[in-house]
Design an enzyme around this catalytic site. Structure first.
Site, PDB file in Angstrom:
ATOM      1  N   CYS A 112      50.131 -19.882  32.905  1.00 36.09           N
ATOM      2  CA  CYS A 112      50.026 -19.476  31.498  1.00 36.09           C
ATOM      3  C   CYS A 112      51.450 -19.258  30.970  1.00 36.09           C
ATOM      4  CB  CYS A 112      49.243 -18.166  31.416  1.00 36.09           C
ATOM      5  SG  CYS A 112      50.069 -16.867  32.368  1.00 36.09           S
TER       6      CYS A 112
ATOM      7  N   CYS B 139      55.063  -9.812  30.770  1.00 35.14           N
ATOM      8  CA  CYS B 139      54.462 -10.727  29.793  1.00 35.14           C
ATOM      9  C   CYS B 139      54.353 -10.015  28.443  1.00 35.14           C
ATOM     10  CB  CYS B 139      53.071 -11.152  30.267  1.00 35.14           C
ATOM     11  SG  CYS B 139      52.212 -12.119  29.025  1.00 35.14           S
TER      12      CYS B 139
ATOM     13  N   GLU C 141      49.212  -4.404  36.955  1.00 37.56           N
ATOM     14  CA  GLU C 141      49.191  -4.290  35.490  1.00 37.56           C
ATOM     15  C   GLU C 141      48.576  -2.957  35.061  1.00 37.56           C
ATOM     16  OE1 GLU C 141      47.290  -7.562  33.362  1.00 37.56           O
ATOM     17  OE2 GLU C 141      46.951  -6.245  31.654  1.00 37.56           O
TER      18      GLU C 141
ATOM     19  N   SER D 229      45.026 -12.560  43.018  1.00 36.63           N
ATOM     20  CA  SER D 229      45.159 -12.940  41.604  1.00 36.63           C
ATOM     21  C   SER D 229      43.848 -12.608  40.890  1.00 36.63           C
ATOM     22  CB  SER D 229      45.474 -14.437  41.505  1.00 36.63           C
ATOM     23  OG  SER D 229      45.144 -14.912  40.224  1.00 36.63           O
ATOM     24  N   SER D 230      43.913 -11.629  40.011  1.00 33.33           N
ATOM     25  CA  SER D 230      42.707 -11.159  39.327  1.00 33.33           C
ATOM     26  C   SER D 230      42.047 -12.295  38.536  1.00 33.33           C
ATOM     27  CB  SER D 230      43.091 -10.009  38.389  1.00 33.33           C
ATOM     28  OG  SER D 230      42.059  -9.699  37.512  1.00 33.33           O
TER      29      SER D 230
HETATM   30  S1  SF4 Z   1      48.635 -11.507  30.170  1.00 31.65           S
HETATM   31 FE1  SF4 Z   1      48.837 -12.318  32.257  1.00 31.65          FE
HETATM   32  S2  SF4 Z   1      47.458 -14.092  32.307  1.00 31.65           S
HETATM   33 FE2  SF4 Z   1      47.774 -13.581  30.148  1.00 31.65          FE
HETATM   34  S3  SF4 Z   1      49.486 -14.838  29.425  1.00 31.65           S
HETATM   35 FE3  SF4 Z   1      50.361 -12.906  30.144  1.00 31.65          FE
HETATM   36  S4  SF4 Z   1      50.881 -13.231  32.308  1.00 31.65           S
HETATM   37 FE4  SF4 Z   1      49.462 -14.856  31.682  1.00 31.65          FE
END
Ligand code: SF4
Length: 314
Positions: free
Chosen positions: A12, A97, A127, A230-231
């Site tokens: 992603c 992220c 997270e 990995s969830s």
């Molecule tokens: S929240 Fe996690 S899965 Fe979604 S774009 Fe960001 S890194 Fe990727």
């Protein structure tokens, strides 16, 4: 055997960005050891790739010497970890992220306005630990419908009744959309005034799940490429199983067992948001070498999201 190769799959925008930042950091600090707090993303191939380049993965800042370079992963960290890094005079590279940062910001905004938060997520996931660390006394983590129902009879960490509070609900970005919706429905029933912002689960999770949901109906087995921790990869397996087909989560080609495919006509292949495309391609090549297969890539939705690098890495 016919293979339906799901698109979108794999990396992603948040994972791409985190991997790019670490690549650049390895080049920029080639004379230093770079420490990474927890796995940069939850994928063993990505982690091993960087470990061979000298990146040291640690689970505590006690293992990082003062004045070192430290990388925070795509999953984000709590403010306590940032403070610890400052105390140790670490050079911080933050690859959180932007969609996880957005949830951190939402926690701060709600808490400032006096809300208590119900956070749907898997306790202990990186997270979740990072997000809850923004306001541990003002957040209750739940992960099931039953836990949502029980809240009515329970009290917050500050010993207050949930019914008497202004509540908002946030969630981990990589949850199952359908399961989370059921939990959300229960919360709305019990606490009609609870605030639940849109766009909680991220676009990549949503797109990958919807694609599997659609294509699993045309398949009799799913192969999900991604690491066990990995969830979002695990959720893809569950979604395929909910459509009534056998599903296997594999880290990579070495875990493929040819017996799995006996009697199977249509195999769905997808990959979690932290699984590199070269692992997908090596699995495909392996299957092609073992069986007579035709491969059809199906684009369920176009995905063009890119997160820019932080200014000091452009
Ligand atoms: S929240 Fe996690 S899965 Fe979604 S774009 Fe960001 S890194 Fe990727």
């Amino acid at each position: 055997m016919h293979i339906l190769l799901v698109n979108p799959r794999g990396f992603c925008a948040g994972v791409n960005r985190a991997v790019q930042i670490l690549e650049l950091a390895v080049a920029r600090y080639s004379d230093k050891t770079i420490f990474a707090y927890h796995e940069i993303v939850h994928n063993s191939y990505v982690v091993n790739h960087f470990a061979t380049q000298g990146v040291r993965f640690v689970f505590s800042l006690n293992d990082v010497p003062n004045h070192s370079v430290i990388m925070f992963s795509a999953h984000g960290v709590s403010p306590q970890i940032f403070d610890e890094a400052v105390k140790k005079s670490l050079k911080v590279i933050d690859a959180t992220c932007p969609l996880v940062s957005r949830v951190h910001q939402a926690v701060k905004n709600y808490v400032e306005k006096g809300y208590h938060l119900i956070y749907i997520g898997h306790a202990g996931h990186d997270e979740v630990v990072g997000t809850v660390g923004e306001a541990p006394q003002k957040i209750t983590v739940i992960s099931s419908e039953q836990e949502a129902r029980n809240l009515k009879y329970q009290r917050t960490p500050n010993n207050l009744s949930y019914k008497d509070l202004q509540l908002a609900c946030l969630m981990q970005t990589t949850l199952s959309i359908t399961q989370t919706q059921q939990i959300v429905n229960i919360l709305r029933e019990q606490f009609p005034n609870i605030e639940i912002p849109e766009r909680n689960i991220c676009y990549a999770t949503k797109n990958r799940q919807e694609a599997v949901q659609i294509l699993a109906k045309k398949s009799d087995m799913a192969l999900v490429i991604g690491s066990a921790n990995s969830s979002n990869s695990r959720r893809l397996c569950e979604i395929a199983e909910q459509q009534g087909i056998v599903s296997r989560l594999i880290d990579g080609v070495d875990e493929i067992d040819p017996h799995w495919f006996s009697g199977k006509e249509t195999l769905l292949i997808t990959a979690g948001a932290s699984a590199p495309e070269y692992v997908v391609q090596s699995c495909l090549a392996h299957l092609c070498s073992m069986f007579e297969v035709s491969v059809e890539e199906i684009v369920v939705c176009e995905e063009n999201v890119v997160f820019p690098l932080p200014n000091d890495w452009i």
